[in-house]
Design a protein around this motif. Structure first.
Motif, PDB file in Angstrom:
ATOM      1  N   PHE A 130       0.821  -1.206   0.000  1.00 30.02           N
ATOM      2  CA  PHE A 130       0.000   0.000   0.000  1.00 30.02           C
ATOM      3  C   PHE A 130       0.856   1.257   0.000  1.00 30.02           C
ATOM      4  O   PHE A 130       0.607   2.198  -0.766  1.00 30.02           O
ATOM      5  CB  PHE A 130      -0.920   0.005   1.217  1.00 30.02           C
ATOM      6  CG  PHE A 130      -1.641   1.313   1.410  1.00 30.02           C
ATOM      7  CD1 PHE A 130      -2.742   1.632   0.644  1.00 30.02           C
ATOM      8  CD2 PHE A 130      -1.190   2.249   2.343  1.00 30.02           C
ATOM      9  CE1 PHE A 130      -3.398   2.846   0.796  1.00 30.02           C
ATOM     10  CE2 PHE A 130      -1.834   3.455   2.504  1.00 30.02           C
ATOM     11  CZ  PHE A 130      -2.944   3.762   1.729  1.00 30.02           C
ATOM     12  N   LEU A 131       1.866   1.290   0.847  1.00 30.37           N
ATOM     13  CA  LEU A 131       2.711   2.480   0.939  1.00 30.37           C
ATOM     14  C   LEU A 131       3.474   2.733  -0.351  1.00 30.37           C
ATOM     15  O   LEU A 131       3.613   3.876  -0.792  1.00 30.37           O
ATOM     16  CB  LEU A 131       3.681   2.325   2.115  1.00 30.37           C
ATOM     17  CG  LEU A 131       3.033   2.258   3.501  1.00 30.37           C
ATOM     18  CD1 LEU A 131       4.075   1.877   4.545  1.00 30.37           C
ATOM     19  CD2 LEU A 131       2.362   3.575   3.865  1.00 30.37           C
ATOM     20  N   HIS A 142       4.641  12.113  12.099  1.00 37.39           N
ATOM     21  CA  HIS A 142       3.639  12.296  11.054  1.00 37.39           C
ATOM     22  C   HIS A 142       2.864  10.997  10.831  1.00 37.39           C
ATOM     23  O   HIS A 142       1.670  11.026  10.538  1.00 37.39           O
ATOM     24  CB  HIS A 142       4.306  12.717   9.744  1.00 37.39           C
ATOM     25  CG  HIS A 142       4.996  14.046   9.805  1.00 37.39           C
ATOM     26  ND1 HIS A 142       6.328  14.178  10.116  1.00 37.39           N
ATOM     27  CD2 HIS A 142       4.533  15.305   9.595  1.00 37.39           C
ATOM     28  CE1 HIS A 142       6.668  15.462  10.080  1.00 37.39           C
ATOM     29  NE2 HIS A 142       5.602  16.162   9.774  1.00 37.39           N
ATOM     30  N   TYR A 143       3.587   9.877  10.962  1.00 45.55           N
ATOM     31  CA  TYR A 143       2.972   8.573  10.708  1.00 45.55           C
ATOM     32  C   TYR A 143       3.357   7.575  11.794  1.00 45.55           C
ATOM     33  O   TYR A 143       4.479   7.575  12.298  1.00 45.55           O
ATOM     34  CB  TYR A 143       3.428   8.003   9.356  1.00 45.55           C
ATOM     35  CG  TYR A 143       2.921   8.762   8.161  1.00 45.55           C
ATOM     36  CD1 TYR A 143       1.643   8.524   7.653  1.00 45.55           C
ATOM     37  CD2 TYR A 143       3.724   9.717   7.528  1.00 45.55           C
ATOM     38  CE1 TYR A 143       1.178   9.226   6.548  1.00 45.55           C
ATOM     39  CE2 TYR A 143       3.260  10.412   6.422  1.00 45.55           C
ATOM     40  CZ  TYR A 143       1.986  10.166   5.941  1.00 45.55           C
ATOM     41  OH  TYR A 143       1.524  10.855   4.846  1.00 45.55           O
ATOM     42  N   ILE A 160      13.455   3.395   2.726  1.00 46.15           N
ATOM     43  CA  ILE A 160      13.801   3.504   1.314  1.00 46.15           C
ATOM     44  C   ILE A 160      12.904   4.534   0.620  1.00 46.15           C
ATOM     45  O   ILE A 160      13.351   5.247  -0.292  1.00 46.15           O
ATOM     46  CB  ILE A 160      13.700   2.127   0.632  1.00 46.15           C
ATOM     47  CG1 ILE A 160      14.760   1.175   1.201  1.00 46.15           C
ATOM     48  CG2 ILE A 160      13.856   2.250  -0.877  1.00 46.15           C
ATOM     49  CD1 ILE A 160      14.620  -0.262   0.724  1.00 46.15           C
ATOM     50  N   LEU A 161      11.666   4.645   1.071  1.00 43.29           N
ATOM     51  CA  LEU A 161      10.744   5.635   0.503  1.00 43.29           C
ATOM     52  C   LEU A 161      10.995   7.041   1.021  1.00 43.29           C
ATOM     53  O   LEU A 161      10.273   7.964   0.647  1.00 43.29           O
ATOM     54  CB  LEU A 161       9.297   5.217   0.789  1.00 43.29           C
ATOM     55  CG  LEU A 161       8.819   3.939   0.080  1.00 43.29           C
ATOM     56  CD1 LEU A 161       7.407   3.577   0.521  1.00 43.29           C
ATOM     57  CD2 LEU A 161       8.891   4.076  -1.437  1.00 43.29           C
ATOM     58  N   GLY A 162      11.994   7.214   1.894  1.00 44.83           N
ATOM     59  CA  GLY A 162      12.442   8.549   2.267  1.00 44.83           C
ATOM     60  C   GLY A 162      12.090   9.035   3.645  1.00 44.83           C
ATOM     61  O   GLY A 162      12.440  10.161   4.019  1.00 44.83           O
ATOM     62  N   ALA A 163      11.423   8.216   4.456  1.00 44.20           N
ATOM     63  CA  ALA A 163      11.002   8.664   5.778  1.00 44.20           C
ATOM     64  C   ALA A 163      12.161   8.645   6.780  1.00 44.20           C
ATOM     65  O   ALA A 163      13.143   7.921   6.613  1.00 44.20           O
ATOM     66  CB  ALA A 163       9.863   7.780   6.296  1.00 44.20           C
ATOM     67  N   LEU A 204       6.095   9.870   1.906  1.00 45.45           N
ATOM     68  CA  LEU A 204       6.796   9.692   3.176  1.00 45.45           C
ATOM     69  C   LEU A 204       8.125  10.452   3.238  1.00 45.45           C
ATOM     70  O   LEU A 204       8.760  10.475   4.298  1.00 45.45           O
ATOM     71  CB  LEU A 204       7.065   8.204   3.425  1.00 45.45           C
ATOM     72  CG  LEU A 204       5.848   7.276   3.482  1.00 45.45           C
ATOM     73  CD1 LEU A 204       6.290   5.855   3.801  1.00 45.45           C
ATOM     74  CD2 LEU A 204       4.824   7.765   4.494  1.00 45.45           C
ATOM     75  N   ALA A 205       8.537  11.053   2.156  1.00 41.76           N
ATOM     76  CA  ALA A 205       9.847  11.701   2.108  1.00 41.76           C
ATOM     77  C   ALA A 205       9.987  12.745   3.208  1.00 41.76           C
ATOM     78  O   ALA A 205       9.152  13.652   3.341  1.00 41.76           O
ATOM     79  CB  ALA A 205      10.064  12.352   0.746  1.00 41.76           C
ATOM     80  N   ASP A 206      11.025  12.578   4.034  1.00 42.53           N
ATOM     81  CA  ASP A 206      11.378  13.505   5.114  1.00 42.53           C
ATOM     82  C   ASP A 206      10.322  13.590   6.222  1.00 42.53           C
ATOM     83  O   ASP A 206      10.363  14.500   7.056  1.00 42.53           O
ATOM     84  CB  ASP A 206      11.654  14.911   4.566  1.00 42.53           C
ATOM     85  CG  ASP A 206      12.776  14.916   3.546  1.00 42.53           C
ATOM     86  OD1 ASP A 206      13.773  14.203   3.759  1.00 42.53           O
ATOM     87  OD2 ASP A 206      12.655  15.624   2.530  1.00 42.53           O
ATOM     88  N   LYS A 207       9.400  12.636   6.265  1.00 37.69           N
ATOM     89  CA  LYS A 207       8.389  12.612   7.318  1.00 37.69           C
ATOM     90  C   LYS A 207       8.906  11.804   8.512  1.00 37.69           C
ATOM     91  O   LYS A 207       9.658  10.841   8.364  1.00 37.69           O
ATOM     92  CB  LYS A 207       7.086  12.000   6.811  1.00 37.69           C
ATOM     93  CG  LYS A 207       6.421  12.791   5.690  1.00 37.69           C
ATOM     94  CD  LYS A 207       6.033  14.174   6.134  1.00 37.69           C
ATOM     95  CE  LYS A 207       5.116  14.877   5.141  1.00 37.69           C
ATOM     96  NZ  LYS A 207       5.744  15.072   3.819  1.00 37.69           N
TER      97      LYS A 207
END
Length: 264
Positions: free
Chosen positions: A92-93, A179-180, A123-126, A102-105
């Motif tokens: 889903f993500l 954030h998440y 890997i998606l940037g979080a 998600l970048a920088d979150k």
């Protein structure tokens, strides 16, 4: 938090490349859609990437965010194996980055286990804080280091979190902002459901988004969902009846007349 135990009822291990066209079903599904769901899960099982026949470690191979991810497992802890709910959440993500970037979150995963969700979100940037009980942290650190080094802009951090214990001391509200919150298969027949709910409540701010996947096994899970909804608004995102897995999005219930605490 994961309870020390031998591996039982492992269900289905899924490879992300096997999620087909992603047609995941709603609660109002027809008989034809139920058949499609069954066929989709069968296809997932056929296309699962198995480990080598000769190996000294128990590990599984997955593909997310254009990366091969190798996860070392253990047969000694529930939290040291990859559960299907984690794969549903990762899929889903990855496929909804346009809606949930998600970048920088700031992101925390509770009950991270083997770390698959933490790896994918990194890997998606979080900025990922990956948490679990002490017994599984060594394997968690190993998997994160092996799969994120040189692949992500923010190195994930591993930290001990025992649900409901010393929350304000270890995760003070004044300086801890997420954030998440990610949670995959943290609800099952264990005696710490109230502590889990207290942990969600402590970590969540008004604009924090929770993504939570769970496999329904016993009535206890349904009762937890009811309790969860006393504090949070719950939205069903995916329903996979043949796997008995649901993916939820949740946010804290808004109090009338109060300002929201916004995360920047």
């Amino acid at each position: 938090m994961d309870i020390v135990s031998t591996r039982q009822d492992s269900g289905m291990d899924l490879s992300p490349s096997d999620l087909g066209d992603g047609r995941l079903l709603s609660e109002s599904q027809s008989g034809e859609e139920t058949c499609q769901d069954t066929e989709l899960v069968a296809a997932i099982m056929k296309r699962r990437a198995p480990p080598p026949l000769i190996t000294t470690a128990v590990w599984e191979r997955y593909y997310f965010a254009d990366c091969e991810i190798k996860i070392k497992e253990s047969t000694e802890f529930y939290g040291a194996v990859v559960w299907p709910s984690a794969l549903v959440l990762c899929y889903f993500l990855e496929t909804n980055q346009d809606k949930y970037n998600l970048a920088d979150k700031n992101l925390i995963e509770i009950g991270a286990g083997t770390g698959l969700v933490s790896i994918v979100t990194s890997i998606l940037g979080a900025r990922v804080l990956s948490t679990d009980i002490p017994e599984v942290l060594g394997n968690l650190r190993y998997n994160l280091a092996r799969n994120t080094r040189g692949r992500c802009r923010h190195e994930p951090v591993v930290k001990e979190l025992t649900w409901g214990v010393d929350l304000e001391e270890k995760f003070p509200r004044s300086s801890t902002h997420f954030h998440y919150i990610m949670a995959a298969d943290v609800v099952y027949s264990h005696p710490f459901l109230e502590e889990l709910l207290a942990t969600f409540d402590h970590l969540c701010e008004d604009n924090t988004v929770i993504f939570w996947t769970m496999r329904f096994r016993f009535d206890k899970e349904n009762k937890f969902v009811d309790r969860f909804q006393t504090l949070f608004d719950l939205e069903l995102i995916y329903d996979l009846p043949s796997m008995k897995i649901k993916l939820y999005k949740a946010m804290r219930k808004r109090k009338v007349g109060t300002e929201t605490n916004r995360l920047e």
